[in-house]
Motif scaffolding. Structure first.
Motif, mmCIF file in Angstrom:
data_model
loop_
_atom_site.group_PDB
_atom_site.id
_atom_site.type_symbol
_atom_site.label_atom_id
_atom_site.label_comp_id
_atom_site.label_asym_id
_atom_site.label_seq_id
_atom_site.Cartn_x
_atom_site.Cartn_y
_atom_site.Cartn_z
ATOM 1 N N VAL A 153 57.015 10.309 29.702
ATOM 2 C CA VAL A 153 57.572 9.254 29.852
ATOM 3 C C VAL A 153 58.005 9.058 31.277
ATOM 4 N N ASN A 154 57.866 7.247 32.208
ATOM 5 C CA ASN A 154 58.689 6.805 33.425
ATOM 6 C C ASN A 154 60.152 6.657 33.364
ATOM 7 N N PHE A 155 60.603 7.203 34.260
ATOM 8 C CA PHE A 155 61.421 7.140 35.339
ATOM 9 C C PHE A 155 61.834 6.158 36.256
ATOM 10 N N ARG A 156 62.413 5.433 36.606
ATOM 11 C CA ARG A 156 63.537 4.203 37.403
ATOM 12 C C ARG A 156 61.841 4.092 37.952
ATOM 13 N N THR A 157 61.658 3.054 37.903
ATOM 14 C CA THR A 157 60.648 2.896 38.741
ATOM 15 C C THR A 157 60.881 1.213 40.719
ATOM 16 N N SER A 158 59.991 1.700 41.383
ATOM 17 C CA SER A 158 60.371 0.618 42.052
ATOM 18 C C SER A 158 59.997 -1.196 42.053
ATOM 19 N N ASN A 159 59.302 -0.734 40.660
ATOM 20 C CA ASN A 159 59.273 -2.302 40.053
ATOM 21 C C ASN A 159 59.540 -2.308 38.432
ATOM 22 N N GLY A 160 59.668 -3.601 38.307
ATOM 23 C CA GLY A 160 60.617 -4.352 37.078
ATOM 24 C C GLY A 160 61.475 -5.185 36.780
ATOM 25 N N ILE A 161 62.242 -5.944 35.648
ATOM 26 C CA ILE A 161 62.768 -6.696 35.956
ATOM 27 C C ILE A 161 64.270 -6.059 36.140
ATOM 28 N N ARG A 162 65.199 -7.444 37.041
ATOM 29 C CA ARG A 162 66.371 -6.495 36.967
ATOM 30 C C ARG A 162 67.634 -7.701 35.897
ATOM 31 N N LYS A 163 68.761 -7.371 36.109
ATOM 32 C CA LYS A 163 69.473 -7.581 35.279
ATOM 33 C C LYS A 163 69.448 -9.493 35.025
ATOM 34 N N ALA A 179 50.010 -0.677 38.882
ATOM 35 C CA ALA A 179 50.232 -1.092 37.500
ATOM 36 C C ALA A 179 50.935 -1.141 36.378
ATOM 37 N N ALA A 180 52.424 -0.639 36.807
ATOM 38 C CA ALA A 180 53.594 -0.440 35.705
ATOM 39 C C ALA A 180 53.661 -1.947 35.285
ATOM 40 N N PRO A 181 53.923 -2.570 35.787
ATOM 41 C CA PRO A 181 54.417 -3.278 35.789
ATOM 42 C C PRO A 181 53.388 -3.972 34.371
ATOM 43 N N GLN A 182 51.782 -4.037 35.133
ATOM 44 C CA GLN A 182 50.724 -4.641 33.756
ATOM 45 C C GLN A 182 50.575 -3.505 32.923
ATOM 46 N N LEU A 183 50.457 -2.461 32.685
ATOM 47 C CA LEU A 183 51.040 -1.762 31.761
ATOM 48 C C LEU A 183 52.063 -1.291 30.607
ATOM 49 N N ARG A 184 52.899 -1.573 30.770
ATOM 50 C CA ARG A 184 54.127 -2.157 30.532
ATOM 51 C C ARG A 184 54.171 -3.362 29.876
ATOM 52 N N ALA A 185 52.953 -5.028 30.391
ATOM 53 C CA ALA A 185 53.181 -5.228 29.040
ATOM 54 C C ALA A 185 52.363 -5.423 28.005
ATOM 55 N N ILE A 186 50.828 -4.391 28.588
ATOM 56 C CA ILE A 186 49.696 -4.520 27.609
ATOM 57 C C ILE A 186 50.979 -3.603 26.737
ATOM 58 N N CYS A 187 51.594 -3.071 27.082
ATOM 59 C CA CYS A 187 52.144 -1.382 25.797
ATOM 60 C C CYS A 187 53.038 -2.343 25.078
ATOM 61 N N GLU A 188 53.721 -3.594 25.112
ATOM 62 C CA GLU A 188 54.937 -4.391 24.565
ATOM 63 C C GLU A 188 53.636 -5.095 23.800
ATOM 64 N N LYS A 189 52.792 -5.186 24.467
ATOM 65 C CA LYS A 189 51.681 -6.957 22.944
ATOM 66 C C LYS A 189 51.014 -5.774 22.224
ATOM 67 N N HIS A 190 50.892 -4.497 22.261
ATOM 68 C CA HIS A 190 50.146 -3.907 21.081
ATOM 69 C C HIS A 190 51.460 -2.791 20.664
ATOM 70 N N GLY A 191 52.273 -3.044 20.630
ATOM 71 C CA GLY A 191 53.327 -2.095 20.252
ATOM 72 C C GLY A 191 53.068 -1.120 20.021
ATOM 73 N N VAL A 192 53.191 -0.386 21.323
ATOM 74 C CA VAL A 192 52.660 1.075 22.283
ATOM 75 C C VAL A 192 53.986 1.465 22.741
ATOM 76 N N PRO A 193 55.068 2.260 21.974
ATOM 77 C CA PRO A 193 56.583 2.335 22.515
ATOM 78 C C PRO A 193 55.802 3.325 24.529
ATOM 79 N N TYR A 194 56.646 2.944 25.330
ATOM 80 C CA TYR A 194 56.530 3.049 26.751
ATOM 81 C C TYR A 194 57.880 2.829 27.348
ATOM 82 N N VAL A 195 57.983 4.739 27.475
ATOM 83 C CA VAL A 195 58.955 4.966 27.947
ATOM 84 C C VAL A 195 60.101 4.912 28.648
ATOM 85 N N GLN A 196 60.841 4.335 28.882
ATOM 86 C CA GLN A 196 61.089 4.724 30.471
ATOM 87 C C GLN A 196 63.168 4.892 30.468
ATOM 88 N N HIS A 197 62.996 6.050 31.195
ATOM 89 C CA HIS A 197 64.490 6.192 31.210
ATOM 90 C C HIS A 197 64.774 6.760 33.167
#
Length: 337
Positions: free
Chosen positions: A230-240, A282-300
């Motif tokens: 699991v990932n915690f809050r990272t420096s990248n990602g999407i704002r509200k 790498a994190a944004p790219q990996l998150r996108a790959i997981c979303e594309k293939h339906g692999v759970p990418y847990v981040q809290h």
């Protein structure tokens, strides 16, 4: 220690995974002075934990290691208090002695010796097992409490709590005593902080545990690293508002520093030899790959993960079980030891 800076070696090998903090007390004191022996951590973490994440051979499997607390007939509130107590001392109470146990077994295997049948390879070794009357595996593995103190905990305690504040004795013995108390309190805080950002990386009712092994670096292996981390809050990602956060910068780096860069745990387990900056990229790219293939990418939030970890520790929740029939037949693997 993982090899993220091996390619930046200046020729001395000091900052590589084969040189950092290894080989002597002096090197350990200068590079990484902590309760655990770096050589033991290399075996327990870099080898066993990374290659057997979430399966019985993973020495950091929280649900298995805390089975006594999970099953003990105590009110839930008292169990949560016990979790807080464990968090305040976990490095010297559990992590340092357990990593040394794994090192001793590794050395025996390397020397062609068999691990005695009386030793449970996966049973966590806490400092309490050195007490008289406890069923300790240490004698069967060729060491005792004196050996442990001399090689593992003793150098750390001597340097941190005695030698470091010793110059204050030349000024005022009271200053020395207060410095020791401050160092002890700081160690409690260090234990709490490290527990929050480390023990919570692979634990929760939304992460998977496995019953068997798969071939290292196989497709199933990489998939496992994602769904049991699991990932915690990272420096990248999407704002509200839908815009992307900057990958790198003062605010981003401050967030990642406070998490010890362990907030990129998924990326870390896929590519443990990448640098911390590479995880940010790498994190944004990996998150996108997981979303594309339906692999759970847990981040809290790390605090949400702390609650989920505590729930598993006290028996209020359990890890998800990955059914053996879901395994890819071509990736199945069995470790020799």
């Amino acid at each position: 220690c993982h090899g993220g800076y091996n390619k930046q070696d200046d020729g001395t090998g000091r900052f590589t995974s084969l040189g950092f903090a290894l080989g002597s007390v002096q090197r350990r004191a200068m590079d990484w002075l902590d309760w655990m022996l770096p050589e033991a951590w290399n075996v327990e973490h870099n080898n066993l934990h990374h290659f057997r994440t979430g399966e019985p051979g993973d020495p950091d499997l929280v649900e298995r290691n805390l089975v006594t607390m999970r099953d003990f007939p105590l009110p839930a509130k008292l169990k949560y208090v016990a979790v807080a107590a464990v968090a305040a001392m976990w490095k010297w109470f559990y992590y340092a002695p357990n990593t040394y146990k794994q090192l001793r077994m590794h050395e025996m295997r390397r020397n062609g010796e068999e691990i005695p049948s009386s030793v449970d390879k996966h049973d966590p070794f806490t400092i309490g097992k050195f007490l008289p009357g406890m069923a300790s595996e240490a004698p069967a593995l060729g060491y005792n409490f004196v050996d442990y103190m001399r090689k593992v905990a003793g150098p750390f305690m001597l340097i941190r709590f005695l030698l470091l504040p010793a110059p204050l004795l030349l000024v005022n013995p009271l200053f020395f005593r207060r410095a020791v108390v401050n160092l002890l309190l700081a160690d409690v805080m260090s234990n709490l902080h490290s527990f929050v950002i480390i023990a919570t990386n692979h634990c929760g009712d939304d992460l998977y545990a496995f019953q068997n092994s798969v071939t290292p670096k196989s497709p199933s292996f990489f998939m496992r690293q994602v769904i049991t981390s699991v990932n915690f809050r990272t420096s990248n990602g999407i704002r509200k508002d839908g815009t992307a956060r900057p990958v790198h910068g003062i605010t981003a780096d401050a967030n990642d520093f406070m998490h010890g860069w362990l907030n990129y745990q998924i990326e870390h387990h896929l590519w443990p030899q990448l640098s911390m900056l590479s995880y940010q990229k790498a994190a944004p790219q990996l998150r996108a790959i997981c979303e594309k293939h339906g692999v759970p990418y847990v981040q809290h939030s790390v605090f949400r993960r702390l609650k989920k970890t505590a729930d598993v520790m006290v028996g209020a929740a359990s890890m998800r079980q990955f059914a053996p029939e879901w395994e890819a037949e071509e990736d199945k693997f069995e470790w020799k030891a």
